[in-house]
Motif scaffolding. Structure first.
Motif, PDB file in Angstrom:
ATOM      1  N   UNK A   4     -33.146 -11.152  36.300  1.00 44.46           N
ATOM      2  CA  UNK A   4     -33.871 -10.215  36.974  1.00 44.46           C
ATOM      3  C   UNK A   4     -34.132 -10.674  38.417  1.00 44.46           C
ATOM      4  N   UNK A   5     -33.860 -11.973  38.774  1.00 42.64           N
ATOM      5  CA  UNK A   5     -33.980 -12.220  40.293  1.00 42.64           C
ATOM      6  C   UNK A   5     -32.734 -11.885  41.023  1.00 42.64           C
ATOM      7  N   UNK A   6     -31.848 -11.613  40.223  1.00 38.93           N
ATOM      8  CA  UNK A   6     -30.626 -11.272  40.960  1.00 38.93           C
ATOM      9  C   UNK A   6     -30.580 -10.124  41.966  1.00 38.93           C
ATOM     10  N   UNK A   7     -30.345 -10.428  43.189  1.00 40.56           N
ATOM     11  CA  UNK A   7     -30.518  -9.438  44.259  1.00 40.56           C
ATOM     12  C   UNK A   7     -29.978  -8.393  44.052  1.00 40.56           C
ATOM     13  N   UNK A   8     -30.490  -7.113  44.442  1.00 38.63           N
ATOM     14  CA  UNK A   8     -30.134  -5.823  44.250  1.00 38.63           C
ATOM     15  C   UNK A   8     -29.267  -5.306  45.371  1.00 38.63           C
ATOM     16  N   UNK A  10     -28.790  -2.605  48.180  1.00 37.98           N
ATOM     17  CA  UNK A  10     -29.412  -1.372  48.456  1.00 37.98           C
ATOM     18  C   UNK A  10     -28.319  -0.235  48.485  1.00 37.98           C
ATOM     19  N   UNK A  11     -27.145  -0.414  48.400  1.00 40.57           N
ATOM     20  CA  UNK A  11     -26.137   0.709  48.327  1.00 40.57           C
ATOM     21  C   UNK A  11     -26.265   1.322  46.606  1.00 40.57           C
ATOM     22  N   UNK A  13     -28.816   2.027  45.141  1.00 38.73           N
ATOM     23  CA  UNK A  13     -30.143   2.976  45.289  1.00 38.73           C
ATOM     24  C   UNK A  13     -29.783   4.277  45.529  1.00 38.73           C
ATOM     25  N   UNK A  14     -30.310   5.470  44.577  1.00 36.56           N
ATOM     26  CA  UNK A  14     -30.096   6.579  44.866  1.00 36.56           C
ATOM     27  C   UNK A  14     -31.297   7.414  44.800  1.00 36.56           C
ATOM     28  N   UNK A  15     -31.314   8.230  45.700  1.00 34.17           N
ATOM     29  CA  UNK A  15     -32.467   9.424  45.894  1.00 34.17           C
ATOM     30  C   UNK A  15     -32.718  10.319  44.829  1.00 34.17           C
ATOM     31  N   UNK A  16     -33.819  10.325  44.642  1.00 38.10           N
ATOM     32  CA  UNK A  16     -34.216  11.498  43.262  1.00 38.10           C
ATOM     33  C   UNK A  16     -35.396  12.544  43.845  1.00 38.10           C
ATOM     34  N   UNK A  17     -35.204  13.680  43.438  1.00 39.69           N
ATOM     35  CA  UNK A  17     -36.167  14.560  43.551  1.00 39.69           C
ATOM     36  C   UNK A  17     -35.690  15.636  44.733  1.00 39.69           C
ATOM     37  N   UNK A  18     -36.506  16.776  44.614  1.00 36.25           N
ATOM     38  CA  UNK A  18     -36.223  17.896  45.468  1.00 36.25           C
ATOM     39  C   UNK A  18     -34.900  18.533  45.364  1.00 36.25           C
ATOM     40  N   UNK A  81     -41.312  19.969  43.217  1.00 35.40           N
ATOM     41  CA  UNK A  81     -42.324  20.268  44.175  1.00 35.40           C
ATOM     42  C   UNK A  81     -43.365  21.558  43.648  1.00 35.40           C
ATOM     43  N   UNK A  84     -45.360  19.955  41.025  1.00 32.52           N
ATOM     44  CA  UNK A  84     -46.230  18.845  41.625  1.00 32.52           C
ATOM     45  C   UNK A  84     -47.607  19.439  42.304  1.00 32.52           C
TER      46      UNK A  84
END
Ligand SMILES: Cc1cc2nc3c(=O)[nH]c(=O)nc-3n(C[C@H](O)[C@H](O)[C@H](O)COP(=O)(O)OP(=O)(O)OC[C@H]3O[C@@H](n4cnc5c(N)ncnc54)[C@H](O)[C@@H]3O)c2cc1C
Ligand SMILES: Cc1ncc(C[n+]2csc(CCOP(=O)(O)OP(=O)(O)O)c2C)c(N)n1
Ligand SMILES: [Mg+2]
Lengths: 183, 564
Positions: A4-8, A10-11, A13-18, A81, A84
């Motif tokens: 779990x310490x393994x670096x993530x 940033x690539x 990561x994906x946006x969610x929502x909207x 939206x 929410x």
């Protein structure tokens, strides 16, 4: 085991929502049965520029609670939206975005159609095919009551329009989820 | 017990010691109760003053502010502060008088549909229909106003019901099944955020008013310092992280610093906390932090992904989330040197583009200089309440806020006339602090009647007018974007004999010390003397008329195209 310490990266990561779902949504909204609640809901929609296709309100088995059923187009507005913002209304208790495949949705419509002695029976037959009822017959017009999903009502409308549709009134959809679970 | 006496009991139970209001026919019963309730009622001179004072009180103390007005015009005069509190998430309960229930809906004397008029401007509102509901409703109103994302709540009180006798029992619980703000923050998401932080080479913290309303500034400072991260904030978040500070980039957005805006532009990770991606911050949405992934922490789920989709959304109270985020981040043992190149780049921007202005010529006073002088005189130890316009931006840029709740202004609605009454509220809430109003010749005239309130209550606020004789901010836009066609912006408050009003005489008429400052050389000493003298002061500072606020991101533009 994953470290779990393994670096993530940033690539990753994906946006969610909207996102626009692109389909029709039926929202079943439980609200407190208090004065002004419907105004708060409809006012919110106007203010935020959300478009409602249909809206219907009715009592539930609990007299303190009403149910508002809304249908909206998920292609033209972000449904997350909408829900929410609705949730922020203090009088809104619960919102369910009903899945079409797990939902029974019905709408009732009344059609007043012009007729003469000959077309009257044709219209009656059409209504029968749609499992509708004739609720009033006059000399020059006839009123048919049709219940069903929106598509069915629209199909009936198309068929009777050529006879001369004097008036039509629709309730907007109400919906309930299938199975034992509460909506 | 009379219902109105129960109202007083409820206010006391909520810890209210001061309220701001104005009486009239429909709230006569309430005012009868105020007569000997032992709650300090500040009589303002216009209901808008009451509303903004309640906001100022709330912003300065973190407690729920309270304002009272009568029915009809009293209630409609409160609409602006109600909307203002909505936009800036300020906890205020507004009590409005209403006509007798039998008159409701009949266009009765001084009837206004207060609930209807304010509906789009409130977090929630209550129309009392049964006097026995009053105590519970008041506690619900305070609970809603002050928790979760704070905001305004209106309680509309028909006169006949406030006169009724009710059995009063203290209410110790509130029951609001439809209102359960989420606070803890999802542990998995927090862990993910820590990992993203550890992976980021060009991170920027972008924090807002929510950090202050959460009381999360200590936790924020710990995290930012521990990690060595660069930090910027919105106009509403100033003071959460202390300025000046090596890690502080200054404000971002339309009139933010170049360092802050460029850093956001090139960031690979944006950590947004208690802020709402307002268009004054983002400029052109598609160009805002185009290379970044977003962590967004907000107590209001609807803010997350409202304008820009977030990669790591965390719903909850920043005060609870930030310490957990720090804890997680520490376990990752991230190497600070990964940000060395990033800091170098930021330092280059800072060195190359400090906030600056041309010094005044011929002893003329520059508006920016006035703010610097206020900072020097106070050493940052003051609460600054601002109005709206150029002076507001300079007060944000040139005063370094060392603590939260020192900077009180109207950001979302941008309400001219906010400053003076807000300072009244701030002073009532924080009686031992020096309170300064930074205002403009336009804004001050929008609620100038509150000078009478200051006089009556002996409130020692120091009002500093950056008098440029213009609606300066509008003039700036006409100069830059409307071909210098100066339409209706000259206020004629500047100049010789003809200038009006004469602010010094005006102060004098209210029995308040007024002075006019025109000398650049003695500005700081003059201000010091005015601040040190006891009681309020009304200070007309004549500043360069056509100064502009820079730098600036033109509306709809991208941050990297800042001008000025
Ligand atoms: C003339 C003028 C010029 C302006 N120029 C600029 C500018 O250059 N730069 C700038 O930044 N602004 C500027 N503004 C202000 C701007 O209009 C917005 O008001 C401001 O940017 C919004 O600040 P914010 O994002 O911090 O949100 P706020 O309005 O302060 O909202 C607070 C956010 O925090 C959340 N929150 C509340 N409590 C908590 C909690 N406990 N935990 C977590 N989250 C919480 C809320 O849900 C909300 O999303 C200007 C205004 C005016 C009038
Ligand atoms: C109630 C209200 N009306 C109009 C505006 C539009 N407006 C924004 S800034 C500004 C000028 C403010 O003038 P002044 O108070 O003298 O400040 P300056 O910009 O000159 O420092 C105006 C008219 C506003 N923000 N609020
Ligand atoms: Mg001005």
């Amino acid at each position: 085991m994953v470290d779990t310490n393994e670096l993530l990266s940033l690539d990753d990561l994906h946006a969610a929502g909207s996102v626009r779902s692109g389909r029709k949504h039926v929202l079943s909204v439980l609200v407190e049965n208090k004065p002004g609640v419907l105004t708060r809901v409809s006012g919110l929609f106007t203010r935020r520029g959300f478009n409602i296709d249909t809206l219907s309100v009715g009592p539930t088995d609990d007299e303190r609670i009403s149910r508002i059923t809304l249908t909206l187009d998920g292609a033209s507005q972000p449904i997350d939206q909408v829900t929410k913002q609705l949730h922020k209304l203090i009088n809104v208790l619960k919102i369910k975005d009903l899945q079409p495949s797990e939902t029974v949705a019905r709408e009732l419509a009344l059609f007043k159609v012009s007729c003469d002695p000959q077309t009257r029976s044709e219209i009656r037959e059409l209504a029968e095919v749609f499992r509708g009822k004739i609720v009033d017959i006059g000399k020059k017009s006839i009123i048919a009551e049709i219940t069903g999903e929106r598509s069915k009502i629209e199909a009936f409308e198309k068929l009777v329009r050529p006879y001369g549709l004097v008036e039509m009134i629709r309730t907007g959809e109400v919906a309930i989820s299938r199975g034992r679970e509460e909506t | 017990m009379r219902a109105v006496d129960a109202i007083m009991e409820c206010l006391k139970a909520e810890g209210v010691d001061v309220v701001f209001g104005y009486p009239g026919g429909a709230n006569l019963p309430t005012y009868d109760a105020f007569y000997d309730a032992g709650i300090h009622h500040v009589l303002v001179r216009h209901e808008a003053g009451a509303g903004h004072a309640a906001e100022g009180y709330a912003k300065a103390t973190g407690k729920v502010g309270v304002a009272f007005g009568t029915s009809g015009p009293g209630a409609t005069n409160l609409v602006t502060p109600i909307m203002d509190a909505m936009m800036d998430s300020v906890p205020v309960v507004f009590f409005t008088g209403q006509v007798r229930t039998e008159l409701l809906g009949t266009d009765g004397f001084q009837e206004a549909d207060t609930i209807g008029i304010t509906m789009p401007a409130v977090k929630h509102s209550f129309l009392i229909t049964d006097p026995r509901e009053i105590p519970r409703t008041i506690h619900e109103a305070f609970h809603i106003a002050g928790t979760g994302r704070p905001g305004p709540v209106v309680v509309d009180l028909p006169m006949d019901l406030t006169k009724a006798d009710i059995p009063y029992e203290p209410v110790t619980d509130v029951q609001l099944p439809g209102y359960q703000p989420r606070t803890a923050g999802n542990a998995k998401q927090i862990r993910q955020a820590a990992r993203a932080l550890a992976a980021a080479r060009r991170p920027v913290f972008y924090t807002g008013g929510g950090v202050i309303s959460a009381g999360a500034h200590e936790a924020l400072r710990d995290l930012v310092r521990d990690g060595g991260f660069p930090i910027t904030s919105t106009l509403m978040g100033l003071g959460a992280y202390p300025a000046p500070d090596p890690q502080w980039l200054g404000m971002l957005g339309m009139h933010g610093t170049r360092a802050a805006n460029y850093a956001v532009d090139e960031a690979d990770l944006l950590v947004a906390i208690g802020c709402r991606f307002d268009d004054r911050v983002t400029g052109k949405l598609s160009e805002f932090a185009p290379r970044a992934k977003y962590i967004h922490i907000d107590v209001d789920p609807a803010e997350i992904s409202k304008n820009i989709p977030a990669h790591i959304p965390i719903v909850g109270d920043a005060k609870l989330i930030l310490p957990k985020l720090l804890e997680e981040y520490r376990t990752l043992d991230a190497d600070k040197s990964r940000m060395d190149a990033w800091w170098q780049r930021i330092h280059t921007w800072q060195d190359r583009h400090p906030l600056t202005y041309e010094p005044g010529e011929n002893g003329e006073i520059k508006p920016q200089q006035v703010i610097q002088a206020i900072y020097n005189v106070t050493g940052g130890e003051a609460i600054i309440s601002s109005d709206v316009g150029q002076h507001q931006m300079w007060a944000a840029q040139y005063f370094h806020y060392p603590e939260p709740r020192r900077w009180i202004n109207s950001g979302g609605l941008g309400t001219m006339g906010f400053g003076l009454p807000a300072a009244i509220g701030a002073q009532m809430g924080m009686p031992d602090m020096l309170n300064v109003v930074v205002t403009g010749d336009g804004s001050i005239q929008m609620n100038i009647q509150e000078l009478a309130t200051i006089r009556q209550e002996g409130i020692p606020v120091k009002v500093v007018i950056l008098n440029n004789g213009y609606l300066g901010m509008v003039r700036q836009w006409q100069e830059l974007f409307w071909n210098e066609r100066y339409s209706s912006v000259d206020m004629q408050t500047f100049g010789g004999e003809e200038a009006f009003p004469d602010f010094v005489k005006l102060a004098d008429a209210y029995g308040i010390r007024g002075l006019r400052l025109t000398e650049s050389a003695s500005l700081e000493d003059d201000l010091r003397a005015a601040f040190e003298a006891e009681g309020p002061a009304f200070i007309d500072v004549r500043v360069t008329r056509d100064e502009k606020v820079y730098p600036m991101i033109a509306p709809g533009e991208a941050a990297r195209n800042m001008v000025g």
